[in-house]
Design a protein around this motif. Structure first.
Motif, PDB file in Angstrom:
ATOM      1  N   THR A 124     -14.863  -8.044  10.308  1.00  0.00           N
ATOM      2  CA  THR A 124     -14.392  -8.391   8.966  1.00  0.00           C
ATOM      3  C   THR A 124     -13.003  -7.822   8.719  1.00  0.00           C
ATOM      4  OG1 THR A 124     -16.648  -8.513   8.103  1.00  0.00           O
ATOM      5  CG2 THR A 124     -14.891  -8.153   6.493  1.00  0.00           C
ATOM      6  N   TRP A 125     -12.761  -6.633   9.219  1.00  0.00           N
ATOM      7  CA  TRP A 125     -11.419  -6.041   9.087  1.00  0.00           C
ATOM      8  C   TRP A 125     -10.391  -6.872   9.850  1.00  0.00           C
ATOM      9  CZ3 TRP A 125      -8.053  -3.807  12.709  1.00  0.00           C
ATOM     10  CH2 TRP A 125      -6.960  -3.124  12.163  1.00  0.00           C
ATOM     11  N   LEU A 126     -10.711  -7.279  11.070  1.00  0.00           N
ATOM     12  CA  LEU A 126      -9.801  -8.126  11.829  1.00  0.00           C
ATOM     13  C   LEU A 126      -9.518  -9.427  11.087  1.00  0.00           C
ATOM     14  CD1 LEU A 126     -11.002  -7.899  15.561  1.00  0.00           C
ATOM     15  CD2 LEU A 126      -8.907  -6.936  14.593  1.00  0.00           C
ATOM     16  N   PRO A 130      -3.235  -9.717   7.931  1.00  0.00           N
ATOM     17  CA  PRO A 130      -2.244 -10.768   7.694  1.00  0.00           C
ATOM     18  C   PRO A 130      -1.631 -11.226   9.005  1.00  0.00           C
ATOM     19  CG  PRO A 130      -1.277  -8.616   7.257  1.00  0.00           C
ATOM     20  CD  PRO A 130      -2.748  -8.375   7.549  1.00  0.00           C
ATOM     21  N   ALA A 131      -1.181 -12.470   9.011  1.00  0.00           N
ATOM     22  CA  ALA A 131      -0.437 -12.966  10.168  1.00  0.00           C
ATOM     23  C   ALA A 131       0.998 -12.467  10.128  1.00  0.00           C
ATOM     24  CB  ALA A 131      -0.473 -14.485  10.198  1.00  0.00           C
ATOM     25  N   ILE A 158       0.807 -18.944   4.819  1.00  0.00           N
ATOM     26  CA  ILE A 158       0.427 -18.728   6.216  1.00  0.00           C
ATOM     27  C   ILE A 158      -0.715 -17.733   6.313  1.00  0.00           C
ATOM     28  CG2 ILE A 158       1.227 -17.813   8.438  1.00  0.00           C
ATOM     29  CD1 ILE A 158       4.044 -18.939   7.601  1.00  0.00           C
ATOM     30  N   ASN A 159      -0.606 -16.628   5.574  1.00  0.00           N
ATOM     31  CA  ASN A 159      -1.670 -15.623   5.618  1.00  0.00           C
ATOM     32  C   ASN A 159      -2.984 -16.169   5.069  1.00  0.00           C
ATOM     33  OD1 ASN A 159      -0.017 -13.716   6.780  1.00  0.00           O
ATOM     34  ND2 ASN A 159       0.510 -12.709   4.864  1.00  0.00           N
ATOM     35  N   GLY A 163      -6.348 -16.544   7.235  1.00  0.00           N
ATOM     36  CA  GLY A 163      -7.563 -15.903   6.747  1.00  0.00           C
ATOM     37  C   GLY A 163      -8.728 -16.873   6.690  1.00  0.00           C
ATOM     38  N   ASP A 164      -8.457 -18.090   6.225  1.00  0.00           N
ATOM     39  CA  ASP A 164      -9.513 -19.113   6.183  1.00  0.00           C
ATOM     40  C   ASP A 164     -10.009 -19.448   7.591  1.00  0.00           C
ATOM     41  OD1 ASP A 164      -9.313 -19.253   3.443  1.00  0.00           O
ATOM     42  OD2 ASP A 164      -8.054 -21.049   3.431  1.00  0.00           O
TER      43      ASP A 164
END
Length: 257
Positions: A124-126, A130-131, A158-159, A163-164
């Protein structure tokens, strides 16, 4: 207050802790000693080296300790982090017509001990990394590529898209999305590097981009043992920070500002 970055650690925990202590960012016991400084890791925490999970745990702990001290520790998502994550949740997702994500992970230094220890909490942390990040007017990203613009036109877009992708576990598309972050060398002279760097910075912000992914020894044809800092190139608009730890180069906490 200073900004430091650390390139791809690839599971080399001992080298990472030595570099952070040498830079004064951690104390002899490995706890945050950087005060209000900012430290960002440029992705690829895992694979190739012996303890990717230990590296993840180190970064997570330092995040908490730095925040309590008024500093900051952050990390952007790397393609190897996506490979490990995908190997847990969507192992058969196709990266190419011939290979699934878990096959690509194994061929690119995947460590079984990392995969078996990647619990839902760490994953979940990974997934929340953010990209991209704009820090002290520096655009921090993992891969030296324009492919980030395939995911959106701003850092926030982008982030959010990345994330999605991480959270949705779509087996039909995860691997091909991860493959985009394997792209590299867009900022080298032979590929119109300065123009590409200006394009990315002009659209996303910042005066210089700082990346990992493409090792300094392989990209700039230098002996790994001689690497002791970053390479600035593309008319000064790009900084390469992956020293090439997996090739035998030292880990360096690079002071950017």
């Amino acid at each position: 207050m200073a900004l430091y970055v650390v390139g791809d650690l690839h599971g080399f925990l001992t080298q990472a802790t030595t570099a952070l202590r040498s830079a004064g960012l951690t104390d002899d016991e490995g706890h945050w000693a950087g005060g209000t400084d900012k430290l960002w890791f440029l992705g690829d925490l895992t694979d190739r080296g012996p303890d990717g999970i230990g590296v993840i745990d180190l970064v997570r702990r330092l995040q908490t300790e730095a925040e309590e001290a008024g500093g900051q520790v952050g990390c952007v998502l790397g393609n190897h982090d996506m490979l490990l994550y995908g190997s847990k949740y969507v192992p058969e997702s196709p990266v190419t017509e011939l290979r699934s994500i878990i096959q690509v992970w194994a061929l690119n230094g995947g460590q079984e001990n990392d995969l078996s220890a990647l619990d839902d909490d760490r994953a979940t942390w990974l997934a929340g990394l953010p990209a991209l990040a704009l820090v002290e007017d520096h655009l921090l990203l993992h891969a030296d590529t324009l492919a980030y613009l395939e995911f959106g036109g701003t850092i926030d877009e982008i982030n959010a898209t990345m994330g999605d992708i991480m959270r949705e576990h779509d087996e039909s598309t995860f691997g091909t999305h991860a493959r985009l972050l394997f792209n590299r060398f867009d900022f080298l002279d032979r590929n119109g590097g300065a123009e590409n760097a200006r394009k990315l910075l002009g659209q996303l912000g910042g005066t210089r981009l700082v990346h990992g992914h493409s090792t300094i020894p392989e990209t700039f044809r230098v002996n790994p043992s001689t690497v002791d800092g970053p390479i600035i190139y593309a008319d000064g608009l790009a900084m390469a920070a992956d020293t090439g730890i997996a090739l035998g180069a030292p880990c360096v906490a690079i002071k950017v500002t």
